[in-house]
Motif scaffolding. Structure first.
Motif, PDB file in Angstrom:
ATOM      1  N   TRP A   9    -139.086  -0.106  21.530  1.00  0.00           N
ATOM      2  CA  TRP A   9    -138.052  -1.141  21.364  1.00  0.00           C
ATOM      3  C   TRP A   9    -138.588  -2.512  21.774  1.00  0.00           C
ATOM      4  N   ARG A  10    -139.357  -2.551  22.866  1.00  0.00           N
ATOM      5  CA  ARG A  10    -139.936  -3.830  23.300  1.00  0.00           C
ATOM      6  C   ARG A  10    -140.933  -4.360  22.258  1.00  0.00           C
ATOM      7  N   ARG A  13    -139.321  -6.337  19.439  1.00  0.00           N
ATOM      8  CA  ARG A  13    -138.538  -7.512  19.830  1.00  0.00           C
ATOM      9  C   ARG A  13    -138.394  -8.557  18.717  1.00  0.00           C
ATOM     10  N   GLN A  16    -135.650  -7.060  16.451  1.00  0.00           N
ATOM     11  CA  GLN A  16    -134.537  -6.312  17.054  1.00  0.00           C
ATOM     12  C   GLN A  16    -133.177  -6.716  16.485  1.00  0.00           C
TER      13      GLN A  16
END
Length: 150
Positions: A9-10, A13, A16
């Protein structure tokens, strides 16, 4: 597994917001202004496009993309009536409609000269909360009486 998902998920970014937009529901936001004058009367409008048996309601409209909802109240009241308002507290936030959220704010008349938009509004009245016109939208009664609708 959770660490791996968090790391992934990071890494995502930069995209997102786009992913969240694709995965979540889309809504339009209807915004209502409960506009009061210095005498405690509320502004009621007879809307041209609404069903004939429920044409009376409060100033309202839909938020533009990215628009602050308080600004929507100011804009809609100005467009429909040419009146200027100052927006106060949030008094309603309803969801559960198929693709629409409804939000209502208290607002106070601060100026302007009443001039109706004839494409949208047929008539305007300043009403006491206990003397509303026949044929109002059901949500209006509790809002006009000052009840907060969760």
């Amino acid at each position: 597994m959770r660490r791996l998902l968090a790391r992934l998920w990071r890494l995502l970014r930069p995209v997102q917001n786009r992913i969240m937009w694709l995965l979540n529901a889309k809504f339009v936001v209807g915004v209502i202004g409960v506009v009061r004058d210095d005498e405690g009367r509320v502004l009621m409008l007879r809307h041209r496009m609404w069903p004939p048996d429920r044409q009376w309601g409060l100033p309202s409209g839909f938020a533009h993309k990215g628009e602050d909802l308080r600004r929507t109240v100011v804009r809609e009241v100005k467009e429909e009536t040419n009146l200027d308002v100052e927006v106060d507290r949030l008094v309603m936030l309803n969801s559960g409609f198929h693709t629409r959220l409804e939000v209502a704010y208290e607002a106070r008349l601060v100026g302007g000269e009443l001039r109706l938009d004839p494409l949208e509004i047929l008539e305007a009245r300043w009403c006491r909360p206990d003397d509303l016109p026949e044929g109002i939208q059901p949500v209006c009664d509790p809002l006009v009486r000052g009840e907060t609708i969760p």
